[in-house]
Design an enzyme around this catalytic site. Structure first.
Site, short mmCIF file in Angstrom:
data_model
loop_
_atom_site.label_atom_id
_atom_site.label_comp_id
_atom_site.label_asym_id
_atom_site.label_seq_id
_atom_site.Cartn_x
_atom_site.Cartn_y
_atom_site.Cartn_z
N GLU A 1 0.32 -13.01 -6.50
CA GLU A 1 1.25 -12.36 -5.34
C GLU A 1 1.08 -13.13 -4.11
O GLU A 1 1.95 -13.65 -3.70
CB GLU A 1 0.89 -11.14 -5.26
CG GLU A 1 1.53 -9.95 -4.41
CD GLU A 1 1.06 -8.45 -4.11
OE1 GLU A 1 -0.09 -8.33 -4.18
OE2 GLU A 1 1.73 -7.77 -3.44
N HIS B 1 1.63 2.30 -7.94
CA HIS B 1 0.45 2.76 -7.48
C HIS B 1 0.79 4.02 -6.72
O HIS B 1 1.47 4.30 -6.01
CB HIS B 1 0.06 2.01 -6.29
CG HIS B 1 -0.29 0.37 -6.61
ND1 HIS B 1 -1.48 0.04 -7.01
CD2 HIS B 1 0.63 -0.77 -6.66
CE1 HIS B 1 -1.23 -1.43 -7.19
NE2 HIS B 1 0.03 -1.81 -7.17
N1 HPA Z 1 -0.85 -5.97 -4.22
C1 HPA Z 1 -2.23 -5.70 -4.21
N2 HPA Z 1 -2.87 -4.41 -4.03
C2 HPA Z 1 -2.04 -3.32 -4.02
C3 HPA Z 1 -0.70 -3.39 -3.93
C4 HPA Z 1 -0.10 -4.65 -4.06
O1 HPA Z 1 1.09 -4.85 -3.83
N3 HPA Z 1 -0.30 -2.20 -3.86
C5 HPA Z 1 -1.48 -1.33 -3.75
N4 HPA Z 1 -2.49 -2.17 -4.01
ZN ZN Z 2 0.92 -3.60 -6.83
#
Ligand code: HPA
Ligand code: ZN
Length: 336
Positions: free
Chosen positions: A197, A16
């Site tokens: 995640e 990102h």
């Molecule tokens: N997960 C979800 N959204 C995000 C992340 C991440 O690791 N990093 C930046 N936006």
């Molecule tokens: Zn990410």
């Protein structure tokens, strides 16, 4: 091993750009734009980088991004990251950006995309690092809002390769974005998404079956479901794994418990990435170094991971073969 990792040709597929914003640069740009931030020094910013779940991190991350105002700011942010790529022998990178983080604050889509893409062009010429862009929708916002972003992107379609889905995962399943992903694919964007995640395996199923994604960002919780694992393998879809992000956000308690090696043994195609390097304690090479140490990975494992990073990049076949050849030559010369 460190030298091997440093010189290993590789691609980064999960990054990102807003998460590459180092405290020193944030401080400098905030001053340049005369923006008040709640920190008096670089050290205070660094101290604020404490979080133990995705939401705590995101709150700080969106606040940091709010000092980015001009095209030059986006250019500087991106060029700084690309310089780090060149220093780590990252030959190619696929950069996610979150337009809504900026358009919500009144910054135009044009400002964001022009600054980022100009830096990418210059870096390719000056540093020899290739890149492409992934426009990521924020999943805590509505699908309608994502549609507005899709609309704003159309004049710049030639600069964007794929769409992604990021931000707060729990409570915001992929199915919420079915229509905007369908529309994005019709416009020619390749569909990708964060899944598994913090969300469970059913979110990964939705991302595959409903959003029809071609690569899974993170995907850790796929391991909850053996049928899903087999499905990911059958569809030849790669996971962009981010070890230091996982420990920072407590997705994994300890690097020694990280499932990366298990994923590889199961036959999943895994890549190593930094996610938000300014926040999670290291660039992509640091991720390679620390996970190698924690899991005792061999040079062959590292070669496999780097090979996957080129194999599953969204680049044309000719460029892919060029990078794979470079990697193979390096490996043959350095494997012993
Ligand atoms: N997960 C979800 N959204 C995000 C992340 C991440 O690791 N990093 C930046 N936006
Ligand atoms: Zn990410």
């Amino acid at each position: 091993m460190k030298k091997f990792i440093k010189n290993l040709p590789k691609a980064e597929l999960h990054l990102h750009i807003e998460g590459s914003f180092e405290p020193a640069q944030m401080f400098e740009i905030a001053q340049r734009n005369k923006i008040e931030i709640p920190y008096k020094s670089v050290e205070e910013i660094e101290k604020a980088y404490q979080f133990d779940c995705l939401q705590d991190f995101l709150d700080i991350y969106y606040q940091g991004a709010s000092v980015l105002i001009t095209e030059q700011d986006f250019y500087d942010l991106t060029y700084s990251y690309l310089k780090k790529c060149a220093n780590q022998n990252v030959r190619h990178t696929e950069i996610m950006f979150d337009p809504q983080t900026h358009t919500e604050r009144g910054i135009s889509f044009e400002t964001v995309i022009k600054g980022i893409s100009k830096a990418c062009n210059d870096a390719e010429k000056q540093l020899g690092v290739t890149s492409l862009l992934i426009m990521s929708y924020l999943r805590h916002l509505s699908e309608e809002d994502a549609f507005k972003t899709l609309e704003q992107s159309l004049d710049y379609k030639h600069l964007i390769t794929a769409v992604g889905l990021d931000s707060s995962e729990r409570g915001n399943p992929p199915s919420k974005f079915k229509n905007v992903f369908d529309a994005s694919v019709k416009e020619g964007y390749i569909p990708l998404a964060h899944a598994g995640e913090e969300g469970d395996a059913d979110y990964v199923w939705e991302a595959l079956d409903i959003l029809k994604i071609k690569r899974i960002d993170h995907g850790n919780n796929s391991l909850q479901d053996p049928i899903l694992i087999q499905e990911i393998i059958n569809r030849d879809i790669a996971l962009t794994v981010c070890p230091l992000s996982n420990t920072s956000l407590q997705v994994v308690k300890n690097l020694k418990d990280h499932p990366l090696k298990k994923m590889m043994e199961l036959g999943l195609k895994v890549t190593i990435n930094s996610d938000d390097p300014a926040y999670f304690g290291g660039q992509v090479n640091q991720n390679y170094i620390e996970i190698q140490k924690a899991l005792n990975l061999t040079k062959e494992d590292l070669y496999e991971l780097a090979k996957n990073s080129f194999q599953y990049a969204l680049i044309d076949e000719k460029t892919k073969q060029k990078y794979l050849k470079e990697l193979n030559i390096f490996y043959e010369q350095n494997k012993n």
